[in-house]
Design a protein around this motif. Structure first.
Motif, short mmCIF file in Angstrom:
data_model
loop_
_atom_site.label_atom_id
_atom_site.label_comp_id
_atom_site.label_asym_id
_atom_site.label_seq_id
_atom_site.Cartn_x
_atom_site.Cartn_y
_atom_site.Cartn_z
N LEU A 16 0.83 -1.20 0.00
CA LEU A 16 0.00 0.00 0.00
C LEU A 16 0.86 1.26 0.00
O LEU A 16 0.56 2.23 -0.67
CB LEU A 16 -0.94 0.01 1.20
CG LEU A 16 -2.17 -0.88 1.06
CD1 LEU A 16 -2.94 -0.92 2.37
CD2 LEU A 16 -3.06 -0.40 -0.05
N ALA A 17 1.93 1.22 0.77
CA ALA A 17 2.82 2.38 0.80
C ALA A 17 3.47 2.59 -0.56
O ALA A 17 3.59 3.72 -1.03
CB ALA A 17 3.88 2.20 1.88
N ALA A 18 3.85 1.50 -1.19
CA ALA A 18 4.45 1.62 -2.52
C ALA A 18 3.42 2.07 -3.54
O ALA A 18 3.74 2.78 -4.49
CB ALA A 18 5.06 0.29 -2.95
N GLY A 19 2.18 1.68 -3.33
CA GLY A 19 1.12 2.04 -4.26
C GLY A 19 0.61 3.45 -4.10
O GLY A 19 -0.29 3.88 -4.79
N GLN A 20 1.18 4.21 -3.19
CA GLN A 20 0.72 5.56 -2.95
C GLN A 20 1.29 6.54 -3.96
O GLN A 20 1.22 7.74 -3.79
CB GLN A 20 1.09 6.01 -1.54
CG GLN A 20 0.27 5.32 -0.48
CD GLN A 20 0.68 5.77 0.90
OE1 GLN A 20 1.44 6.69 1.07
NE2 GLN A 20 0.16 5.11 1.90
N SER A 21 1.83 6.03 -5.04
CA SER A 21 2.39 6.91 -6.05
C SER A 21 1.29 7.70 -6.75
O SER A 21 1.55 8.72 -7.35
CB SER A 21 3.20 6.11 -7.06
OG SER A 21 2.34 5.18 -7.69
N GLN A 22 0.05 7.20 -6.65
CA GLN A 22 -1.05 7.94 -7.24
C GLN A 22 -1.43 9.04 -6.25
O GLN A 22 -2.15 8.82 -5.29
CB GLN A 22 -2.24 7.02 -7.49
CG GLN A 22 -3.40 7.74 -8.11
CD GLN A 22 -4.55 6.78 -8.36
OE1 GLN A 22 -4.47 5.61 -8.10
NE2 GLN A 22 -5.62 7.33 -8.85
N ALA A 23 -0.93 10.21 -6.47
CA ALA A 23 -1.14 11.33 -5.56
C ALA A 23 -2.49 11.98 -5.83
O ALA A 23 -3.07 11.82 -6.89
CB ALA A 23 -0.02 12.34 -5.71
N ALA A 24 -2.93 12.75 -4.85
CA ALA A 24 -4.19 13.47 -4.99
C ALA A 24 -4.04 14.55 -6.06
O ALA A 24 -2.98 15.15 -6.23
CB ALA A 24 -4.58 14.09 -3.66
N HIS A 25 -5.10 14.78 -6.75
CA HIS A 25 -5.16 15.84 -7.75
C HIS A 25 -4.96 17.18 -7.04
O HIS A 25 -5.41 17.35 -5.90
CB HIS A 25 -6.52 15.79 -8.45
CG HIS A 25 -6.62 16.65 -9.65
ND1 HIS A 25 -6.88 17.98 -9.57
CD2 HIS A 25 -6.48 16.35 -10.97
CE1 HIS A 25 -6.92 18.49 -10.79
NE2 HIS A 25 -6.68 17.52 -11.65
N PRO A 26 -4.29 18.14 -7.64
CA PRO A 26 -4.08 19.44 -6.99
C PRO A 26 -5.39 20.09 -6.51
O PRO A 26 -5.41 20.76 -5.47
CB PRO A 26 -3.40 20.28 -8.07
CG PRO A 26 -2.72 19.29 -8.95
CD PRO A 26 -3.59 18.07 -8.93
N ALA A 27 -6.48 19.90 -7.25
CA ALA A 27 -7.76 20.47 -6.82
C ALA A 27 -8.22 19.84 -5.51
O ALA A 27 -8.77 20.52 -4.64
CB ALA A 27 -8.82 20.28 -7.90
N LEU A 28 -7.98 18.54 -5.36
CA LEU A 28 -8.36 17.86 -4.11
C LEU A 28 -7.49 18.33 -2.95
O LEU A 28 -7.98 18.48 -1.83
CB LEU A 28 -8.22 16.35 -4.27
CG LEU A 28 -9.20 15.67 -5.21
CD1 LEU A 28 -8.89 14.19 -5.32
CD2 LEU A 28 -10.63 15.91 -4.75
N LYS A 29 -6.22 18.55 -3.23
CA LYS A 29 -5.33 19.04 -2.17
C LYS A 29 -5.76 20.42 -1.70
O LYS A 29 -5.67 20.73 -0.52
CB LYS A 29 -3.88 19.06 -2.65
CG LYS A 29 -3.26 17.70 -2.69
CD LYS A 29 -1.78 17.79 -2.99
CE LYS A 29 -1.15 16.42 -2.97
NZ LYS A 29 0.27 16.46 -3.22
N ARG A 30 -6.22 21.26 -2.62
CA ARG A 30 -6.68 22.60 -2.22
C ARG A 30 -7.93 22.51 -1.36
O ARG A 30 -8.07 23.25 -0.40
CB ARG A 30 -6.98 23.45 -3.45
CG ARG A 30 -5.79 24.10 -4.09
CD ARG A 30 -6.20 25.17 -5.10
NE ARG A 30 -7.14 24.71 -6.10
CZ ARG A 30 -6.81 24.12 -7.25
NH1 ARG A 30 -5.54 23.90 -7.52
NH2 ARG A 30 -7.74 23.75 -8.11
N ILE A 31 -8.81 21.60 -1.70
CA ILE A 31 -10.09 21.52 -1.00
C ILE A 31 -9.98 20.70 0.28
O ILE A 31 -10.43 21.12 1.34
CB ILE A 31 -11.17 20.91 -1.92
CG1 ILE A 31 -11.40 21.84 -3.11
CG2 ILE A 31 -12.46 20.68 -1.17
CD1 ILE A 31 -12.23 21.24 -4.21
N CYS A 32 -9.38 19.52 0.20
CA CYS A 32 -9.36 18.59 1.34
C CYS A 32 -8.01 18.51 2.05
O CYS A 32 -7.91 17.89 3.11
CB CYS A 32 -9.74 17.19 0.87
SG CYS A 32 -11.41 17.07 0.20
N GLY A 33 -6.97 19.09 1.48
CA GLY A 33 -5.66 18.99 2.08
C GLY A 33 -4.99 17.67 1.70
O GLY A 33 -5.43 16.97 0.81
N ALA A 34 -3.94 17.35 2.40
CA ALA A 34 -3.21 16.11 2.14
C ALA A 34 -3.85 14.97 2.91
O ALA A 34 -4.46 15.17 3.96
CB ALA A 34 -1.75 16.28 2.56
#
Length: 127
Positions: A16-34
């Protein structure tokens, strides 16, 4: 058998940690944070009661933060320009599943270590 079970859980967490390469879209980061950071777990066989209590608090905090984060992801308005794009909706769905899977794997791994801790404490009490 317990060693195999612990190894499987640790492998799942590593995947799962290795599979976290799919990062949140920048719009999601602005709205929901990290996304919340997975707390470090300890081995239940060698842990003290105080350290297990501390890790339990970290896991509860992580679970609460993850549920709030998932709620934020779920509450994205359908009228945004991003939501109109099928590729964004697919990315959002995959990312949400990844966050939920990480939460489930972390809680499962903690529960396995808690069972190991309780078994170890039972053995000590019998002696």
């Amino acid at each position: 058998m317990k060693k195999l079970y612990s190894a499987l859980i640790l492998s799942a967490l590593a995947l799962l940690a290795a599979g976290q390469s799919q990062a949140a879209h920048p719009a999601l980061k602005r709205i929901c944070g990290a996304a919340p950071v997975v707390p470090e777990l300890i081995s239940g066989k060698t842990a003290t009661e105080a350290s297990m209590i501390q890790v339990a608090g970290s896991v509860r905090g992580f679970a609460d933060q993850s549920l709030a984060y998932l709620s934020c992801l779920d509450s994205q308005p359908a009228s945004t320009s991003y939501m109109a794009q099928p590729s964004f909706r697919a990315q959002l769905s995959a990312y949400r599943d990844q966050v939920a899977d990480r939460l489930e794997a972390t809680v499962d791994a903690y529960n396995a270590e808690l069972r190991n801790f309780k078994a170890q404490q039972a053995q000590v009490a019998q002696k």
